[in-house]
Design a protein around this motif. Structure first.
Motif, PDB file in Angstrom:
ATOM      1  N   SER A  55       0.906  -1.336  -0.140  1.00  0.00           N
ATOM      2  CA  SER A  55      -0.002  -0.015   0.128  1.00  0.00           C
ATOM      3  C   SER A  55       0.881   1.463  -0.033  1.00  0.00           C
ATOM      4  O   SER A  55       0.502   2.371  -0.507  1.00  0.00           O
ATOM      5  CB  SER A  55      -1.003   0.059   1.073  1.00  0.00           C
ATOM      6  OG  SER A  55      -0.234  -0.254   2.585  1.00  0.00           O
ATOM      7  N   THR A  56       2.112   1.213   0.466  1.00  0.00           N
ATOM      8  CA  THR A  56       2.989   2.312   0.429  1.00  0.00           C
ATOM      9  C   THR A  56       3.839   2.710  -0.777  1.00  0.00           C
ATOM     10  O   THR A  56       4.500   3.326  -1.016  1.00  0.00           O
ATOM     11  CB  THR A  56       3.877   2.274   1.619  1.00  0.00           C
ATOM     12  OG1 THR A  56       4.684   0.996   1.610  1.00  0.00           O
ATOM     13  CG2 THR A  56       3.222   2.337   3.123  1.00  0.00           C
ATOM     14  N   TYR A  57       3.487   1.646  -1.939  1.00  0.00           N
ATOM     15  CA  TYR A  57       4.395   1.805  -3.050  1.00  0.00           C
ATOM     16  C   TYR A  57       3.878   2.963  -3.710  1.00  0.00           C
ATOM     17  O   TYR A  57       2.540   3.040  -4.125  1.00  0.00           O
ATOM     18  CB  TYR A  57       4.192   0.536  -3.893  1.00  0.00           C
ATOM     19  CG  TYR A  57       4.853   0.500  -5.285  1.00  0.00           C
ATOM     20  CD1 TYR A  57       6.249   0.039  -5.193  1.00  0.00           C
ATOM     21  CD2 TYR A  57       4.099   0.775  -6.364  1.00  0.00           C
ATOM     22  CE1 TYR A  57       6.838   0.453  -6.740  1.00  0.00           C
ATOM     23  CE2 TYR A  57       4.490   0.700  -7.759  1.00  0.00           C
ATOM     24  CZ  TYR A  57       6.057   0.533  -7.727  1.00  0.00           C
ATOM     25  OH  TYR A  57       6.638   0.638  -8.882  1.00  0.00           O
ATOM     26  N   GLY A  58       4.915   3.721  -4.202  1.00  0.00           N
ATOM     27  CA  GLY A  58       4.430   4.836  -5.113  1.00  0.00           C
ATOM     28  C   GLY A  58       3.873   6.067  -4.163  1.00  0.00           C
ATOM     29  O   GLY A  58       3.308   7.053  -4.766  1.00  0.00           O
ATOM     30  N   LEU A  59       3.784   5.874  -2.997  1.00  0.00           N
ATOM     31  CA  LEU A  59       3.134   7.159  -1.800  1.00  0.00           C
ATOM     32  C   LEU A  59       3.797   8.459  -2.141  1.00  0.00           C
ATOM     33  O   LEU A  59       3.355   9.218  -2.386  1.00  0.00           O
ATOM     34  CB  LEU A  59       3.177   6.837  -0.544  1.00  0.00           C
ATOM     35  CG  LEU A  59       2.181   5.951   0.068  1.00  0.00           C
ATOM     36  CD1 LEU A  59       2.469   5.914   1.535  1.00  0.00           C
ATOM     37  CD2 LEU A  59       0.856   6.681  -0.133  1.00  0.00           C
ATOM     38  N   LEU A  60       5.065   8.253  -2.754  1.00  0.00           N
ATOM     39  CA  LEU A  60       6.001   9.622  -2.814  1.00  0.00           C
ATOM     40  C   LEU A  60       6.644   9.647  -4.383  1.00  0.00           C
ATOM     41  O   LEU A  60       7.599  10.013  -4.612  1.00  0.00           O
ATOM     42  CB  LEU A  60       7.139   9.493  -1.938  1.00  0.00           C
ATOM     43  CG  LEU A  60       6.755   9.693  -0.308  1.00  0.00           C
ATOM     44  CD1 LEU A  60       8.054   9.710   0.430  1.00  0.00           C
ATOM     45  CD2 LEU A  60       5.848  10.984   0.028  1.00  0.00           C
ATOM     46  N   GLN A  61       5.825   9.061  -5.146  1.00  0.00           N
ATOM     47  CA  GLN A  61       6.271   9.030  -6.703  1.00  0.00           C
ATOM     48  C   GLN A  61       6.397  10.530  -7.250  1.00  0.00           C
ATOM     49  O   GLN A  61       7.058  10.382  -8.061  1.00  0.00           O
ATOM     50  CB  GLN A  61       5.071   8.311  -7.339  1.00  0.00           C
ATOM     51  CG  GLN A  61       3.686   8.815  -7.473  1.00  0.00           C
ATOM     52  CD  GLN A  61       2.599   7.865  -8.362  1.00  0.00           C
ATOM     53  OE1 GLN A  61       3.115   6.989  -8.922  1.00  0.00           O
ATOM     54  NE2 GLN A  61       1.484   8.244  -8.086  1.00  0.00           N
ATOM     55  N   ASP A  62       5.904  11.675  -6.553  1.00  0.00           N
ATOM     56  CA  ASP A  62       6.235  12.803  -7.096  1.00  0.00           C
ATOM     57  C   ASP A  62       7.436  13.301  -6.522  1.00  0.00           C
ATOM     58  O   ASP A  62       7.864  14.542  -6.966  1.00  0.00           O
ATOM     59  CB  ASP A  62       5.241  13.500  -6.796  1.00  0.00           C
ATOM     60  CG  ASP A  62       4.801  13.867  -5.282  1.00  0.00           C
ATOM     61  OD1 ASP A  62       5.106  12.950  -4.617  1.00  0.00           O
ATOM     62  OD2 ASP A  62       4.325  14.828  -4.984  1.00  0.00           O
ATOM     63  N   GLN A  63       8.258  12.650  -5.833  1.00  0.00           N
ATOM     64  CA  GLN A  63       9.527  12.875  -5.281  1.00  0.00           C
ATOM     65  C   GLN A  63      10.802  11.951  -5.676  1.00  0.00           C
ATOM     66  O   GLN A  63      10.484  10.937  -6.112  1.00  0.00           O
ATOM     67  CB  GLN A  63       9.453  12.800  -3.782  1.00  0.00           C
ATOM     68  CG  GLN A  63       8.490  13.694  -3.010  1.00  0.00           C
ATOM     69  CD  GLN A  63       8.557  15.241  -3.240  1.00  0.00           C
ATOM     70  OE1 GLN A  63       9.754  15.770  -3.566  1.00  0.00           O
ATOM     71  NE2 GLN A  63       7.448  15.840  -2.899  1.00  0.00           N
ATOM     72  N   SER A  64      11.867  12.788  -5.719  1.00  0.00           N
ATOM     73  CA  SER A  64      12.924  12.182  -6.290  1.00  0.00           C
ATOM     74  C   SER A  64      13.662  11.156  -5.171  1.00  0.00           C
ATOM     75  O   SER A  64      13.208  11.290  -4.052  1.00  0.00           O
ATOM     76  CB  SER A  64      14.351  13.308  -6.750  1.00  0.00           C
ATOM     77  OG  SER A  64      14.620  13.634  -5.721  1.00  0.00           O
ATOM     78  N   ILE A  65      14.339  10.207  -5.777  1.00  0.00           N
ATOM     79  CA  ILE A  65      14.699   9.071  -4.780  1.00  0.00           C
ATOM     80  C   ILE A  65      15.811   9.841  -3.798  1.00  0.00           C
ATOM     81  O   ILE A  65      15.885   9.630  -2.676  1.00  0.00           O
ATOM     82  CB  ILE A  65      15.390   8.058  -5.524  1.00  0.00           C
ATOM     83  CG1 ILE A  65      14.260   7.062  -6.140  1.00  0.00           C
ATOM     84  CG2 ILE A  65      16.236   7.151  -4.666  1.00  0.00           C
ATOM     85  CD1 ILE A  65      14.809   5.881  -7.081  1.00  0.00           C
ATOM     86  N   ARG A  66      16.517  10.903  -4.262  1.00  0.00           N
ATOM     87  CA  ARG A  66      17.428  11.479  -3.748  1.00  0.00           C
ATOM     88  C   ARG A  66      16.678  12.244  -2.172  1.00  0.00           C
ATOM     89  O   ARG A  66      17.329  12.479  -1.265  1.00  0.00           O
ATOM     90  CB  ARG A  66      18.252  12.359  -4.249  1.00  0.00           C
ATOM     91  CG  ARG A  66      19.369  13.245  -3.758  1.00  0.00           C
ATOM     92  CD  ARG A  66      20.488  13.907  -4.510  1.00  0.00           C
ATOM     93  NE  ARG A  66      19.601  15.353  -4.837  1.00  0.00           N
ATOM     94  CZ  ARG A  66      20.390  16.403  -5.259  1.00  0.00           C
ATOM     95  NH1 ARG A  66      21.690  16.170  -5.800  1.00  0.00           N
ATOM     96  NH2 ARG A  66      19.757  17.482  -5.736  1.00  0.00           N
ATOM     97  N   ALA A  67      15.716  12.910  -2.857  1.00  0.00           N
ATOM     98  CA  ALA A  67      14.896  13.565  -1.736  1.00  0.00           C
ATOM     99  C   ALA A  67      14.498  12.620  -0.503  1.00  0.00           C
ATOM    100  O   ALA A  67      14.447  13.001   0.585  1.00  0.00           O
ATOM    101  CB  ALA A  67      13.635  14.584  -2.418  1.00  0.00           C
ATOM    102  N   VAL A  68      13.938  11.524  -0.886  1.00  0.00           N
ATOM    103  CA  VAL A  68      13.353  10.770  -0.074  1.00  0.00           C
ATOM    104  C   VAL A  68      14.580  10.086   0.877  1.00  0.00           C
ATOM    105  O   VAL A  68      14.448   9.866   2.226  1.00  0.00           O
ATOM    106  CB  VAL A  68      12.529   9.310  -0.578  1.00  0.00           C
ATOM    107  CG1 VAL A  68      12.116   8.361   0.313  1.00  0.00           C
ATOM    108  CG2 VAL A  68      11.278  10.110  -1.366  1.00  0.00           C
TER     109      VAL A  68
END
Length: 730
Positions: free
Chosen positions: A456-469
């Motif tokens: 359910s958490t897959y793609g929760l932050l898809q609008d962010q870059s991997i570096r930001a996360v």
């Protein structure tokens, strides 16, 4: 002082006042000096600017014989000797620049007892000829400066330092004392072991430099960011550090093209060029030195007002040392680091040739530096925590985080909960990189194989870059809401992390690059300029430079900026009032008193100003200086507490958070040695807390809190504990 009787603490104070014009010890100086007087070996760790050199210079004048100081750089020795000579102290150094005739003269002065301090490079000190010579004279003690160079765990290991262990064998009964500004516990222990010290005193001061304002910025337009800092400090001394020589040359050229006097410094220049550039900076003929990290260890310039790291240093130890070259006079200074993840790659490549054991330690320190750059905790707290210490103040008022200049996401709780939920759903079995990919909706092969795209958490932050996360994950680790475990840094939720999931706490998470916005920032308040006539200060700087040129010594040796500010604040026009200025000893009063007082009197007559505003009775009387980190708000709080105001009342008046003011109150209680808590805690509550402390001890507050049925606040407990500690102290 009677040379036949042992020196006392009073003798140390009298010596400090006579030669340096100071009236009190700074933190740990008394303990360090007494170790020397009593021939007890010691390891002394003090921050740059903490008065470390005085710890061996003062007792050298209070003990018979000559003190021998091992110092790594010629320029550092020369500056130390010039500074001592300016104070009327017989000191000398022997190095490759000293002629044969000069060496013979120095040797004669040492034999006669005229020279009290002798500076030598480690290699020269350990030569058979030097050791034979010293065996025939009265050596009072050995001081090893920059002693972190002894340890292979230190950030500047030098193999030749290891040989100094022989001093304990060759000179039995003579004290050996190691001094450094930067050393972790592991390095301190290694220093003592490598020198063969006998039950040494371990004296470790606070690693905090409260007068330094730390700022970290993502590197974007590098030169524009550097120029912004330089422009805030027009006509003041500063250092810009770079990783590569090419960057040193280009930035120095750009500064000069923009009308700023700057010089490069790196190993590609000849010895003569480097020496000249360093002297021009010390003599204030130029304002800025742009340098590789090779620059700085050999200077003792006290009035560097800013240090900019245009590239990341290789470790937090290096950063502490390099940024610490700012504000050595105790006045405010600024330290700005321009951060780029590319620098991490550069350093990892450069450190890759180290042996495995050293490489592991180097990478650990580099990771700590990376966290310092991206973290959202108080920068001062992060630095001292690395060296195993804590700050008492919840807000330092001296870093971008505490001053509110770091842009945070608006709803850190929701963002943090999303990240922690993902880590929980992947079973707390993966590191930051994998979890970031899941949150960003990556189609990575490993993500798909594990069917983590079905979470359910897959793609929760898809609008962010991997570096930001990844950055947010590191910030959550830094705030103890996540922990890295095992060899592969697997992420686990902590108790604080579970509190975040329950919505009980909110993390500080920064906005990604590109989303940051300009907004009003809190400004740091400083009283270092309070009451100072700026024009008089600048004219005194010019006079200082003139006198330094005449004497052929660095300008700061004549007088430090702090002394000039006192002169421009109190405007002494007589020798009596001039001698009362901090930093004016007998010799400097004799050498410079007439010319400086006449200059001040002439300026005041021209401007229609009153002279001699110094409060003689306050300076002459023994006094306790306020803490170095005492901010204007803290001073206001102390005044209000003395009037009997409560924490709530003080918080409202000085416009600070209750938690901050609570810290101020505890510091006020300690500083004033108060033993009665009933001004802030009711008598009945105070008695209950004291009874609980008697039962549970003072090591931890939680057992006391639980013993009292959670009916008393932690704040009240801390107040009573502080008062009890004052009662118990001698």
């Amino acid at each position: 002082m009677d040379s036949t009787s042992p020196a006392s603490t009073d003798d140390l104070l009298a010596t400090i006042h006579k030669y340096w014009g100071y009236e009190q010890f700074r933190p740990l100086q008394r303990e360090a000096m007494e170790s020397v007087l009593e021939d007890r070996d010691s390891v002394v760790v003090m921050p740059t600017g903490g008065g470390k050199s005085l710890c061996y210079q003062v007792p050298a004048l209070c003990k018979p014989g000559v003190a021998v100081i091992a110092s790594p750089l010629i320029s550092l020795m020369k500056d130390q000797v010039d500074a001592l000579t300016a104070c009327g102290i017989r000191a000398a150094c022997i190095n490759s620049t000293v002629t044969l005739a000069e060496r013979r003269s120095i040797a004669a002065d040492v034999r006669s007892g005229a020279t009290r301090l002798l500076y030598l490079a480690p290699e020269r000190l350990l030569s058979d000829r030097t050791l034979d010579f010293l065996s025939g004279v009265d050596v009072s003690f050995f001081a090893i400066d920059e002693s972190h160079c002894i340890s292979e765990w230190g950030h500047d290991f030098r193999p030749e330092y290891r040989m100094m262990r022989m001093l304990k064998d060759r000179f039995p009964g003579v004290g050996v004392h190691a001094y450094t500004a930067t050393a972790t516990e592991r390095v301190r222990s290694d220093i003592a072991q490598q020198l063969g010290l006998i039950e040494p005193e371990m004296l470790v001061g606070s690693f905090d430099r409260p007068n330094l304002v730390y700022r970290v910025q993502r590197r974007k337009d590098r030169f524009a960011q550097i120029q912004e800092v330089v422009s805030r400090h027009a006509n003041e001394s500063g250092i810009v550090y770079c990783i590569r020589r090419a960057d040193v040359e280009s930035i120095a050229q750009q500064l000069n093209d923009n009308g700023i006097k700057a010089l490069p410094y790196h190993a590609g220049l000849s010895d003569q060029e480097r020496q000249k550039h360093q002297e021009d900076f010390i003599q204030e003929r130029v304002d800025v030195v742009v340098a590789t990290v090779a620059f700085g260890m050999g200077i003792d310039k006290s009035n560097v007002r800013y240090v900019v790291h245009a590239g990341m240093p290789k470790s937090l130890e290096s950063y502490q040392q390099e940024s610490g070259r700012a504000g050595r006079d105790g006045l405010e200074a600024e330290c700005v680091m321009l951060y780029s993840s590319g620098d991490l790659v550069t350093w990892k490549r450069m450190l890759g040739d180290l042996p495995d054991s050293a490489q592991q330690a180097a990478f650990h320190s580099l990771e700590a530096l990376d966290h310092f750059c991206i973290g959202t905790e108080c920068r001062h707290q992060m630095l001292v925590s690395y060296f195993g210490q804590d700050l008492q103040e919840p807000e330092c008022e001296a870093c971008d985080v505490c001053l509110g200049t770091v842009d945070l996401v608006e709803d850190g709780m929701i963002l943090g909960q999303k990240i922690l939920s993902c880590i929980a759903r992947t079973g707390e079995r993966f590191g930051a990189d994998h979890n970031a990919k899941v949150l960003c909706g990556s189609r990575d092969k490993r993500v798909l194989e594990l069917e983590h795209d079905q979470l359910s958490t897959y793609g929760l932050l898809q609008d962010q870059s991997i570096r930001a996360v990844r950055t947010w994950i590191e910030q959550l680790v830094g705030q103890r809401m996540l922990a890295k475990t095992g060899e592969f840094n697997v992420l686990k939720l902590t108790e604080s992390g579970r509190q975040l999931l329950r919505g009980e706490i909110t993390p500080k998470l920064t906005k990604p690059d590109g989303e940051k916005e300009e907004r009003p920032k809190r400004q740091r308040k400083s009283d270092d300029w309070e009451g100072v006539d700026r024009d008089l200060f600048e004219s005194l700087r010019s006079l200082r430079r003139e006198k330094a040129e005449e004497a052929g010594i660095p300008a700061y040796i004549v007088f430090g900026d702090s002394s000039l500010r006192e002169m421009a604040r109190h405007r002494p026009s007589t020798m009596e009032s001039f001698r009362l200025i901090k930093g004016v000893g007998d010799k400097k009063c004799q050498d410079y008193g007439d010319v400086f007082t006449q200059h001040i009197a002439a300026y005041c007559q021209e401007q229609g100003l009153e002279v001699d505003t110094v409060e003689t009775q306050v300076i002459v009387a023994p006094r306790r200086e306020p803490p170095k980190n005492q901010s204007p708000k803290l001073k206001d709080a102390f005044t209000l507490f003395a009037q009997g105001k409560t924490v709530d009342e003080v918080a409202a008046i000085i416009e600070r958070a209750n938690s901050t003011v609570q810290g101020y109150l505890e510091q006020f209680i300690r500083e004033q040695k108060l033993e009665d808590a009933t001004a802030w805690v009711t008598g009945e509550t105070a008695r209950r807390i004291e009874a609980a402390i008697e039962e549970c001890g003072q090591r931890a507050l939680r057992p006391i809190y639980e013993h009292l049925g959670e009916e008393v606040t932690y704040e009240e407990i801390r107040i009573v504990v502080a008062c009890l500690q004052n009662r118990e102290s001698p």
